[in-house]
Design a protein around this motif. Sequence first.
Motif, PDB file in Angstrom:
ATOM      1  N   SER A 127      35.492  38.124  42.705  1.00  0.00           N
ATOM      2  CA  SER A 127      36.535  39.111  43.394  1.00  0.00           C
ATOM      3  C   SER A 127      36.949  38.882  44.602  1.00  0.00           C
ATOM      4  CB  SER A 127      35.621  40.630  43.152  1.00  0.00           C
ATOM      5  OG  SER A 127      35.627  40.961  41.949  1.00  0.00           O
ATOM      6  N   ASP A 128      36.206  37.803  45.419  1.00  0.00           N
ATOM      7  CA  ASP A 128      36.656  37.607  46.806  1.00  0.00           C
ATOM      8  C   ASP A 128      38.200  36.645  46.768  1.00  0.00           C
ATOM      9  OD1 ASP A 128      36.674  36.138  49.245  1.00  0.00           O
ATOM     10  OD2 ASP A 128      34.513  35.703  49.107  1.00  0.00           O
ATOM     11  N   PRO A 129      38.833  37.376  47.776  1.00  0.00           N
ATOM     12  CA  PRO A 129      40.242  36.590  47.566  1.00  0.00           C
ATOM     13  C   PRO A 129      40.282  35.216  48.073  1.00  0.00           C
ATOM     14  CG  PRO A 129      40.389  38.833  48.634  1.00  0.00           C
ATOM     15  CD  PRO A 129      38.851  38.601  48.330  1.00  0.00           C
ATOM     16  N   ALA A 130      39.110  35.020  48.884  1.00  0.00           N
ATOM     17  CA  ALA A 130      38.976  33.547  49.296  1.00  0.00           C
ATOM     18  C   ALA A 130      38.628  32.614  48.384  1.00  0.00           C
ATOM     19  CB  ALA A 130      38.121  33.363  50.575  1.00  0.00           C
ATOM     20  N   VAL A 131      37.869  32.990  47.477  1.00  0.00           N
ATOM     21  CA  VAL A 131      37.350  32.268  46.157  1.00  0.00           C
ATOM     22  C   VAL A 131      38.574  32.126  45.142  1.00  0.00           C
ATOM     23  CG1 VAL A 131      35.535  32.185  44.337  1.00  0.00           C
ATOM     24  CG2 VAL A 131      34.910  32.871  46.749  1.00  0.00           C
ATOM     25  N   ALA A 132      39.154  33.027  45.021  1.00  0.00           N
ATOM     26  CA  ALA A 132      40.311  33.426  43.931  1.00  0.00           C
ATOM     27  C   ALA A 132      41.645  32.413  44.393  1.00  0.00           C
ATOM     28  CB  ALA A 132      40.574  34.546  43.599  1.00  0.00           C
ATOM     29  N   ARG A 133      41.504  32.211  45.681  1.00  0.00           N
ATOM     30  CA  ARG A 133      42.886  31.590  46.039  1.00  0.00           C
ATOM     31  C   ARG A 133      43.577  30.391  45.496  1.00  0.00           C
ATOM     32  NH1 ARG A 133      44.310  28.407  51.702  1.00  0.00           N
ATOM     33  NH2 ARG A 133      46.671  28.720  51.378  1.00  0.00           N
ATOM     34  N   PHE A 134      42.586  29.445  45.187  1.00  0.00           N
ATOM     35  CA  PHE A 134      43.305  28.420  44.436  1.00  0.00           C
ATOM     36  C   PHE A 134      42.828  28.260  42.925  1.00  0.00           C
ATOM     37  CE2 PHE A 134      42.943  26.692  48.859  1.00  0.00           C
ATOM     38  CZ  PHE A 134      44.217  26.922  48.934  1.00  0.00           C
ATOM     39  N   GLN A 135      42.323  29.618  42.474  1.00  0.00           N
ATOM     40  CA  GLN A 135      41.825  29.661  40.882  1.00  0.00           C
ATOM     41  C   GLN A 135      42.954  30.499  40.222  1.00  0.00           C
ATOM     42  OE1 GLN A 135      39.305  27.973  40.125  1.00  0.00           O
ATOM     43  NE2 GLN A 135      37.832  27.774  41.708  1.00  0.00           N
ATOM     44  N   SER A 136      42.741  30.379  39.042  1.00  0.00           N
ATOM     45  CA  SER A 136      43.864  31.066  38.036  1.00  0.00           C
ATOM     46  C   SER A 136      43.583  32.374  37.867  1.00  0.00           C
ATOM     47  CB  SER A 136      43.496  30.208  36.546  1.00  0.00           C
ATOM     48  OG  SER A 136      42.110  30.590  36.307  1.00  0.00           O
ATOM     49  N   TRP A 137      42.653  33.162  38.398  1.00  0.00           N
ATOM     50  CA  TRP A 137      42.677  34.587  38.215  1.00  0.00           C
ATOM     51  C   TRP A 137      43.054  35.165  39.475  1.00  0.00           C
ATOM     52  CZ3 TRP A 137      38.392  31.215  38.956  1.00  0.00           C
ATOM     53  CH2 TRP A 137      37.458  31.743  40.020  1.00  0.00           C
ATOM     54  N   ASP A 138      43.473  36.472  39.408  1.00  0.00           N
ATOM     55  CA  ASP A 138      43.532  37.308  40.556  1.00  0.00           C
ATOM     56  C   ASP A 138      42.479  38.225  40.760  1.00  0.00           C
ATOM     57  OD1 ASP A 138      45.973  36.534  41.307  1.00  0.00           O
ATOM     58  OD2 ASP A 138      46.968  37.445  39.529  1.00  0.00           O
ATOM     59  N   PRO A 139      42.130  38.510  42.159  1.00  0.00           N
ATOM     60  CA  PRO A 139      40.948  39.297  42.421  1.00  0.00           C
ATOM     61  C   PRO A 139      41.345  40.777  42.442  1.00  0.00           C
ATOM     62  CG  PRO A 139      41.412  38.282  44.157  1.00  0.00           C
ATOM     63  CD  PRO A 139      42.431  37.732  43.272  1.00  0.00           C
ATOM     64  N   PRO A 140      40.501  41.785  42.128  1.00  0.00           N
ATOM     65  CA  PRO A 140      39.291  41.815  42.042  1.00  0.00           C
ATOM     66  C   PRO A 140      38.960  41.561  40.384  1.00  0.00           C
ATOM     67  CG  PRO A 140      39.983  43.974  42.412  1.00  0.00           C
ATOM     68  CD  PRO A 140      41.072  43.203  42.211  1.00  0.00           C
ATOM     69  N   LEU A 141      37.622  41.379  40.088  1.00  0.00           N
ATOM     70  CA  LEU A 141      37.372  41.052  38.726  1.00  0.00           C
ATOM     71  C   LEU A 141      36.471  42.487  38.425  1.00  0.00           C
ATOM     72  CD1 LEU A 141      37.139  39.710  36.038  1.00  0.00           C
ATOM     73  CD2 LEU A 141      35.153  38.441  37.099  1.00  0.00           C
ATOM     74  N   PRO A 142      36.780  43.375  37.681  1.00  0.00           N
ATOM     75  CA  PRO A 142      35.969  44.524  37.610  1.00  0.00           C
ATOM     76  C   PRO A 142      34.912  44.149  36.805  1.00  0.00           C
ATOM     77  CG  PRO A 142      38.134  44.872  36.872  1.00  0.00           C
ATOM     78  CD  PRO A 142      38.101  43.502  37.291  1.00  0.00           C
ATOM     79  N   LEU A 143      33.756  45.074  37.180  1.00  0.00           N
ATOM     80  CA  LEU A 143      32.339  44.568  36.343  1.00  0.00           C
ATOM     81  C   LEU A 143      32.451  44.763  34.881  1.00  0.00           C
ATOM     82  CD1 LEU A 143      29.551  43.940  36.864  1.00  0.00           C
ATOM     83  CD2 LEU A 143      28.980  46.380  37.237  1.00  0.00           C
ATOM     84  N   ASP A 144      33.123  45.619  34.397  1.00  0.00           N
ATOM     85  CA  ASP A 144      33.454  45.648  32.863  1.00  0.00           C
ATOM     86  C   ASP A 144      33.917  44.245  32.177  1.00  0.00           C
ATOM     87  OD1 ASP A 144      32.071  48.036  32.568  1.00  0.00           O
ATOM     88  OD2 ASP A 144      34.075  49.156  32.354  1.00  0.00           O
ATOM     89  N   ALA A 145      34.998  43.732  32.946  1.00  0.00           N
ATOM     90  CA  ALA A 145      35.471  42.513  32.745  1.00  0.00           C
ATOM     91  C   ALA A 145      34.836  41.471  32.689  1.00  0.00           C
ATOM     92  CB  ALA A 145      36.805  42.116  33.512  1.00  0.00           C
TER      93      ALA A 145
END
Length: 189
Positions: free
Chosen positions: A26-44
């Motif tokens: 869910s961290d935007p800095a971690v997701a910046r170059f990754q294929s997902w968009d933050p946040p990642l809900p806990l259920d997902a």
Amino acid sequence: MFVRTERLTLRRFTSADAEPFAAYRSDPAVARFQSWDPPLPLDAARETVERFAEGDPEAPGWFQYAVDLDGVLIGDLGLKLHENLMQADLGYTLAARYQGRGYASEAVRGLLEHLFVERELHRVSAEADARNLASARLLERIGFTHEGLRLSNTWFKGEWTDDLLFGLLRDDYLARRLSRPPPTPAPSA
């Protein structure tokens, strides 16, 4: 457990990993170059971790390794095994608070040792967004060869991006491995 390094364990995901997984993904800095968009809900995250836990690391397709530091999930390594079972594509993600301490390099090196020595894969490839200099440096530091640049190749998060291509052959890995001192064995548990 699949791999043990000096500080880390590469293991299968468990249901207990859902919260830390959701947190770092869910961290935007971690997701910046990754294929997902933050946040990642806990259920997902729970559903994803459950799917990862059921994967087969020796079957074609993606398998996600949990990167564990003293019982804490700090990241994950993704490996897409090709149909021929001799080639794979590599990806990695590390929680921001654990970056810059050598954990990603250690985890990838441990996985490469497992893939090239124990499983005898022929080749491992990786791609990086050309703006992700830290990822490119990591791959080069652990022995990958920079094989190419695909300009404006990927439509990614609303813009065209350049892709850096990297590869590592088993023969090159083994030659480098033989030219350096053996790693210190991990303490047995």
